[in-house]
Design a protein around this motif. Structure first.
Motif, PDB file in Angstrom:
ATOM      1  N   GLU A 286      -2.697  -7.215  -2.451  1.00 16.52           N
ATOM      2  CA  GLU A 286      -2.065  -6.174  -1.623  1.00 16.52           C
ATOM      3  C   GLU A 286      -2.274  -4.786  -2.219  1.00 16.52           C
ATOM      4  O   GLU A 286      -2.391  -3.798  -1.473  1.00 16.52           O
ATOM      5  CB  GLU A 286      -0.566  -6.471  -1.456  1.00 16.52           C
ATOM      6  N   LEU A 287      -2.340  -4.690  -3.535  1.00 19.56           N
ATOM      7  CA  LEU A 287      -2.614  -3.390  -4.166  1.00 19.56           C
ATOM      8  C   LEU A 287      -3.994  -2.889  -3.746  1.00 19.56           C
ATOM      9  O   LEU A 287      -4.187  -1.696  -3.472  1.00 19.56           O
ATOM     10  CB  LEU A 287      -2.560  -3.521  -5.694  1.00 19.56           C
ATOM     11  N   LEU A 288      -4.950  -3.813  -3.690  1.00 17.08           N
ATOM     12  CA  LEU A 288      -6.319  -3.437  -3.318  1.00 17.08           C
ATOM     13  C   LEU A 288      -6.387  -3.027  -1.857  1.00 17.08           C
ATOM     14  O   LEU A 288      -7.051  -2.049  -1.496  1.00 17.08           O
ATOM     15  CB  LEU A 288      -7.271  -4.604  -3.598  1.00 17.08           C
ATOM     16  N   ARG A 289      -5.696  -3.777  -0.995  1.00 16.94           N
ATOM     17  CA  ARG A 289      -5.694  -3.427   0.440  1.00 16.94           C
ATOM     18  C   ARG A 289      -5.122  -2.024   0.629  1.00 16.94           C
ATOM     19  O   ARG A 289      -5.661  -1.217   1.393  1.00 16.94           O
ATOM     20  CB  ARG A 289      -4.835  -4.422   1.232  1.00 16.94           C
ATOM     21  N   ALA A 290      -4.020  -1.757  -0.055  1.00 14.65           N
ATOM     22  CA  ALA A 290      -3.349  -0.468   0.132  1.00 14.65           C
ATOM     23  C   ALA A 290      -4.233   0.690  -0.335  1.00 14.65           C
ATOM     24  O   ALA A 290      -4.084   1.819   0.130  1.00 14.65           O
ATOM     25  CB  ALA A 290      -2.026  -0.461  -0.626  1.00 14.65           C
ATOM     26  N   LEU A 291      -5.136   0.414  -1.242  1.00  8.48           N
ATOM     27  CA  LEU A 291      -6.013   1.468  -1.769  1.00  8.48           C
ATOM     28  C   LEU A 291      -7.368   1.504  -1.059  1.00  8.48           C
ATOM     29  O   LEU A 291      -8.268   2.226  -1.473  1.00  8.48           O
ATOM     30  CB  LEU A 291      -6.214   1.265  -3.274  1.00  8.48           C
ATOM     31  N   GLY A 292      -7.529   0.714  -0.020  1.00 10.89           N
ATOM     32  CA  GLY A 292      -8.740   0.791   0.797  1.00 10.89           C
ATOM     33  C   GLY A 292      -9.935   0.034   0.262  1.00 10.89           C
ATOM     34  O   GLY A 292     -11.067   0.259   0.703  1.00 10.89           O
TER      35      GLY A 292
ATOM     36  N   PRO B 138      -2.975   2.909 -12.195  1.00  5.16           N
ATOM     37  CA  PRO B 138      -3.865   4.045 -12.514  1.00  5.16           C
ATOM     38  C   PRO B 138      -5.351   3.673 -12.460  1.00  5.16           C
ATOM     39  O   PRO B 138      -6.162   4.441 -11.927  1.00  5.16           O
ATOM     40  CB  PRO B 138      -3.434   4.435 -13.930  1.00  5.16           C
ATOM     41  N   THR B 139      -5.714   2.508 -13.000  1.00  2.00           N
ATOM     42  CA  THR B 139      -7.135   2.117 -12.969  1.00  2.00           C
ATOM     43  C   THR B 139      -7.590   1.853 -11.537  1.00  2.00           C
ATOM     44  O   THR B 139      -8.690   2.273 -11.130  1.00  2.00           O
ATOM     45  CB  THR B 139      -7.360   0.854 -13.829  1.00  2.00           C
ATOM     46  N   LEU B 140      -6.755   1.151 -10.772  1.00  2.00           N
ATOM     47  CA  LEU B 140      -7.133   0.858  -9.385  1.00  2.00           C
ATOM     48  C   LEU B 140      -7.293   2.156  -8.596  1.00  2.00           C
ATOM     49  O   LEU B 140      -8.220   2.293  -7.781  1.00  2.00           O
ATOM     50  CB  LEU B 140      -6.074  -0.035  -8.709  1.00  2.00           C
ATOM     51  N   GLU B 141      -6.404   3.105  -8.845  1.00  2.00           N
ATOM     52  CA  GLU B 141      -6.492   4.397  -8.153  1.00  2.00           C
ATOM     53  C   GLU B 141      -7.751   5.152  -8.575  1.00  2.00           C
ATOM     54  O   GLU B 141      -8.447   5.744  -7.743  1.00  2.00           O
ATOM     55  CB  GLU B 141      -5.261   5.253  -8.476  1.00  2.00           C
ATOM     56  N   SER B 142      -8.029   5.114  -9.855  1.00  2.00           N
ATOM     57  CA  SER B 142      -9.172   5.864 -10.376  1.00  2.00           C
ATOM     58  C   SER B 142     -10.479   5.377  -9.746  1.00  2.00           C
ATOM     59  O   SER B 142     -11.313   6.177  -9.307  1.00  2.00           O
ATOM     60  CB  SER B 142      -9.206   5.710 -11.902  1.00  2.00           C
ATOM     61  N   VAL B 143     -10.651   4.054  -9.681  1.00  2.00           N
ATOM     62  CA  VAL B 143     -11.889   3.510  -9.112  1.00  2.00           C
ATOM     63  C   VAL B 143     -11.938   3.768  -7.603  1.00  2.00           C
ATOM     64  O   VAL B 143     -12.999   4.078  -7.047  1.00  2.00           O
ATOM     65  CB  VAL B 143     -12.019   2.006  -9.430  1.00  2.00           C
ATOM     66  N   ALA B 144     -10.770   3.681  -6.955  1.00  2.00           N
ATOM     67  CA  ALA B 144     -10.738   3.887  -5.499  1.00  2.00           C
ATOM     68  C   ALA B 144     -10.855   5.371  -5.139  1.00  2.00           C
ATOM     69  O   ALA B 144     -11.228   5.710  -4.009  1.00  2.00           O
ATOM     70  CB  ALA B 144      -9.448   3.313  -4.917  1.00  2.00           C
ATOM     71  N   GLY B 145     -10.493   6.222  -6.071  1.00  2.00           N
ATOM     72  CA  GLY B 145     -10.532   7.659  -5.796  1.00  2.00           C
ATOM     73  C   GLY B 145      -9.432   8.101  -4.854  1.00  2.00           C
ATOM     74  O   GLY B 145      -9.583   9.068  -4.113  1.00  2.00           O
ATOM     75  N   ARG B 146      -8.334   7.410  -4.878  1.00  2.00           N
ATOM     76  CA  ARG B 146      -7.188   7.809  -4.048  1.00  2.00           C
ATOM     77  C   ARG B 146      -5.902   7.307  -4.685  1.00  2.00           C
ATOM     78  O   ARG B 146      -5.931   6.445  -5.550  1.00  2.00           O
ATOM     79  CB  ARG B 146      -7.334   7.285  -2.622  1.00  2.00           C
ATOM     80  N   ARG B 147      -4.793   7.876  -4.245  1.00  2.00           N
ATOM     81  CA  ARG B 147      -3.486   7.501  -4.785  1.00  2.00           C
ATOM     82  C   ARG B 147      -2.887   6.364  -3.977  1.00  2.00           C
ATOM     83  O   ARG B 147      -3.126   6.240  -2.771  1.00  2.00           O
ATOM     84  CB  ARG B 147      -2.519   8.701  -4.744  1.00  2.00           C
ATOM     85  N   LEU B 148      -2.140   5.537  -4.666  1.00  2.00           N
ATOM     86  CA  LEU B 148      -1.441   4.445  -3.983  1.00  2.00           C
ATOM     87  C   LEU B 148      -0.246   5.017  -3.235  1.00  2.00           C
ATOM     88  O   LEU B 148       0.594   5.702  -3.827  1.00  2.00           O
ATOM     89  CB  LEU B 148      -0.956   3.411  -5.007  1.00  2.00           C
ATOM     90  N   GLU B 149      -0.186   4.752  -1.944  1.00  2.00           N
ATOM     91  CA  GLU B 149       0.920   5.254  -1.130  1.00  2.00           C
ATOM     92  C   GLU B 149       1.856   4.099  -0.798  1.00  2.00           C
ATOM     93  O   GLU B 149       1.415   3.033  -0.358  1.00  2.00           O
ATOM     94  CB  GLU B 149       0.378   5.870   0.165  1.00  2.00           C
ATOM     95  N   GLY B 150       3.140   4.352  -0.992  1.00  2.00           N
ATOM     96  CA  GLY B 150       4.148   3.317  -0.773  1.00  2.00           C
ATOM     97  C   GLY B 150       4.050   2.651   0.592  1.00  2.00           C
ATOM     98  O   GLY B 150       4.030   1.409   0.690  1.00  2.00           O
ATOM     99  N   PRO B 151       3.985   3.432   1.654  1.00  2.00           N
ATOM    100  CA  PRO B 151       3.959   2.804   2.992  1.00  2.00           C
ATOM    101  C   PRO B 151       2.739   1.900   3.192  1.00  2.00           C
ATOM    102  O   PRO B 151       2.838   0.876   3.875  1.00  2.00           O
ATOM    103  CB  PRO B 151       3.910   4.013   3.937  1.00  2.00           C
TER     104      PRO B 151
END
Lengths: 268, 420
Positions: free
Chosen positions: B50-56, B177-190
């Motif tokens: 789900e963390l990966l889905r949320a980060l695209g 932080p690592t997942l965000e860094s590779v995705a190039g976007r911030r994790l959004e709660g919604p």
């Protein structure tokens, strides 16, 4: 005997094909054993032909033929099949009432079959993939001892020292034997050790309780296995007459019972 | 025991849609990897996707690839390459199949138009199922010089306690932080809440589909289940998974209402514990059909049911769900679970597949079958085999074991000597 009043069982084993004929009261009329070789249906035909000759009956006297054993689905003669698990339990019950534990040691596999007081099979274990605990293991050991499997009983009877073969693996056990030969151990003691190994591997499969019946070609031809079993479990082991053909007898009885109840012949 | 239901006229019609859904999934991940249109992650099958889905991220599940390698029997053609590299034949044969496939450049994904498994920008594991997944991912981390991150989970969990959950939540937070860094976007709660909500919905729908096995006759068998669970694994947290399971659920419910079984005739009902034997799925399915025996439920298919997921508390519920998994539990909870399955699915026997290279999914090694038999009176059978490595599987012995077990269920006693 011209009326179709007999029932035949064929146990298509990895080494030998066994056959048994019973009458409509379930009395054993004859048995036969032939080498299976590479032609499973052919071996079944030969065993059946030999069976009829020994019993002195015509083919027309046989109401039905059922098969068991690893080649059970490759016996065109058969109109019904049962696994070896069922057949050995059924055959043993002709000699000993339940509850009992059947230990069957065949050429390619070993089985422990648990039967309750009503004669119902309640569980079983088979050896894992390796040949340890089977007739194939003994054949390999005989080769290492520059002997033949038929000579193993006589060879082992001259034992003087108890040795252990520890490996689960038949090939590694062969290597162990070579190592022991290099250490100067006697072939008679190594033959005895091979029997001890078979018994250990079999008894590791399942708890053995109650009356114990041993069946199969290894038991029939290698009495030291039975002696060692009795020592290991601390109880008497019953070896029925025709221990090698007990599966064939069992599946002949299954054919008879099916005829009596008109039960369907599963999986034929 | 014998019943004579109306026969299911045809295989599940949803199968056609399943092929499309799975094909689109493979194509989507492959396209993202080739065109760099979205970050690509590999994730373990019960990892925190789900963390990966949320980060695209587009997400690839190598265990699914392992199952494909097994089902196509390509596994045994390729795994030797991994053995030669130092990956033992005694460790997970998904791992050795997949790495062997990579080394040999041979994969069933080629049938879906892919040249190979898509290259990842990041690999995300959870050891809630086994340690091998981490070693597996670290191979690719070294190959591709990409981050390998994950959760080092608890194993053999008795009761799931708050301190277990707290520890997993902290690890999940540490991944961000690592997942965000590779995705190039911030994790959004919604977006995370949405992914968890979709995971929960698809999980509930999949669970409902599996309940079709409880019908008598069973409307779904283990063998169909292992195929139709594809989206529950690779599309968890997506709308596509929910849509697919609504379709399948409707078809299965129609079967149940019609009294139609998956098999033309059902005499006995079996529970399967342990991994499928992927390379013999069809063969074993045919054997059970011939024996008129439905394999009505399994630990394996149930393992993608996540009752704890709750979008109102995403991370904590993800942690809870990952810890509640059967595979992560101690023998006590496993025993209780299997007892409940025996009752819920009215099974006549339980088959344990002791999978040589998957000790964590093999539950016959510490006396559990014997204890279950004593507790429930239900006969048990253990067969030896493997998920992918057919060198560890004997057809003859498995068939004799299974046929003999069904004969045992037939009862056919008492058997006094007939000649007495």
């Amino acid at each position: 005997m011209t009326r179709a009043s007999c029932f035949a069982g064929i146990d298509s084993g990895s080494w030998n094909t066994k056959a048994a004929l019973v009458d409509e009261q379930g009395r054993l009329l004859a048995t036969a054993v032939v080498r299976t070789g590479a032609d499973v249906p052919g071996a079944a035909e030969r065993a059946f032909g030999e069976l009829l000759g020994r019993a002195g009956v015509d083919r027309a006297a046989v109401a039905s033929i059922w098969a068991t054993g690893f080649g059970r689905h490759a016996v065109p003669l058969a109109t019904g099949v049962r696994t070896e698990l069922d057949s050995h339990a059924r055959g043993a019950l002709q000699f000993v009432p339940g509850p009992l534990t059947v230990i069957d040691i065949g050429g390619q596999d070993a089985k422990i079959i648990l039967v309750d007081a009503l004669g119902r099979r309640v569980g079983h274990k088979m050896n894992r993939k390796c040949a340890s605990g089977t007739g194939s293991f003994l054949e390999e050991m005989a080769l290492r001892l520059d002997s033949r499997i038929a000579e193993m009983p006589a060879l082992a009877s001259g034992f003087g020292e108890e040795l252990d073969l520890g490996s689960f693996c038949t090939v590694f056990s062969g290597t162990e034997v070579l190592g022991l030969i290099r250490q100067g151990k006697r072939p008679a003691d190594l033959a005895r050790a091979a029997y001890r190994s078979v018994v250990k591997r079999v008894l590791e499969m399942e708890r053995v309780e109650g009356t114990v019946v041993a069946t199969g070609g290894v038991v029939a031809h290698h009495p030291m296995v039975v002696e060692l079993l009795e020592v290991a479990i601390g109880a008497r082991v019953t070896v029925p007459a025709h221990a090698q053909e007990i599966g064939a007898l069992g599946v002949a009885i299954a054919a008879l019972e099916a005829a009596r109840s008109h039960a369907p012949a599963d999986g034929a | 025991m014998a019943s004579t239901p109306r026969a299911a006229e045809a295989p599940l019609a949803s199968g056609a849609r399943l092929k499309e859904v799975m094909g689109a999934h493979f194509a989507g991940v492959d396209r993202a990897a080739r065109e760099r249109s979205a970050p690509v992650a590999w994730c373990t099958s019960v990892g925190p996707v789900e963390l990966l889905r949320a980060l695209g991220y587009q997400v690839f599940f190598p265990e699914n690839h392992g199952a494909l390698l097994g089902a196509t029997r390509m596994a045994n053609e390729v795994m030797g390459r991994a053995h030669a590299l130092g990956y033992s034949p005694d460790i997970c044969s998904y791992l050795t199949s997949d790495i062997g496939s990579y080394l040999q450049g041979k994969t069933p994904l080629q049938r879906h138009g892919l040249s190979g498994a898509p290259r990842a920008d990041l690999l995300l594991y959870s050891t809630n199922q086994c340690r091998e997944v981490r070693d597996w991912f670290e191979f690719y981390g070294r190959e591709w010089n990409v981050p390998v991150v994950g959760v080092t989970s608890f194993r053999d969990v008795g009761e799931v306690e708050p301190h277990h959950v707290d520890a997993i939540v902290r690890q999940l937070e540490g991944l961000v932080p690592t997942l965000e860094s590779v995705a190039g976007r911030r994790l959004e709660g919604p977006r995370l809440e949405e992914a968890v909500a979709l995971s929960r919905t698809s999980s509930d729908l999949w669970k409902s589909c599996l309940r079709a096995g409880a019908a008598r006759p069973a409307a779904l068998t283990f063998f169909d289940g292992t195929i139709h669970m594809g989206p529950a694994v690779v599309l968890r947290g997506t709308q596509e998974a929910c849509d697919y399971y609504r379709l399948l659920e409707a078809e299965l419910q129609a079967r149940v209402r019609a009294g139609a079984g998956a098999l033309p005739r059902e005499r006995f009902r079996i529970y399967w514990d342990g991994m499928p034997v992927w390379g013999r799925l069809r063969d074993l399915g045919a054997l059970f059909a011939r024996l008129e025996t439905s394999v009505v439920a399994s630990t394996y298919c149930n393992s993608w049911v996540f009752d704890a997921l709750d979008p109102r508390d995403p991370l904590r519920s993800m942690a809870q769900a990952s810890l509640e998994l059967f595979i992560a539990r101690a023998e006590g909870p496993k025993h209780r679970y299997l007892e409940s399955m025996v009752r819920e699915f009215s099974v006549d026997g339980v088959l344990f597949h002791d999978s040589r290279t998957c000790p964590n999914n093999s539950n016959a090694r510490f006396g559990l079958p014997q204890r279950l038999r004593r507790a429930t009176g239900t006969p048990v059978l253990v067969i030896d085999g493997d998920l992918n490595d057919l060198r560890c599987f004997s057809d003859e012995q498995a068939h004799t074991n299974i046929e003999g077990f069904v004969e045992q269920l037939e009862g056919a006693g008492p058997r006094a000597p007939v000649s007495a």
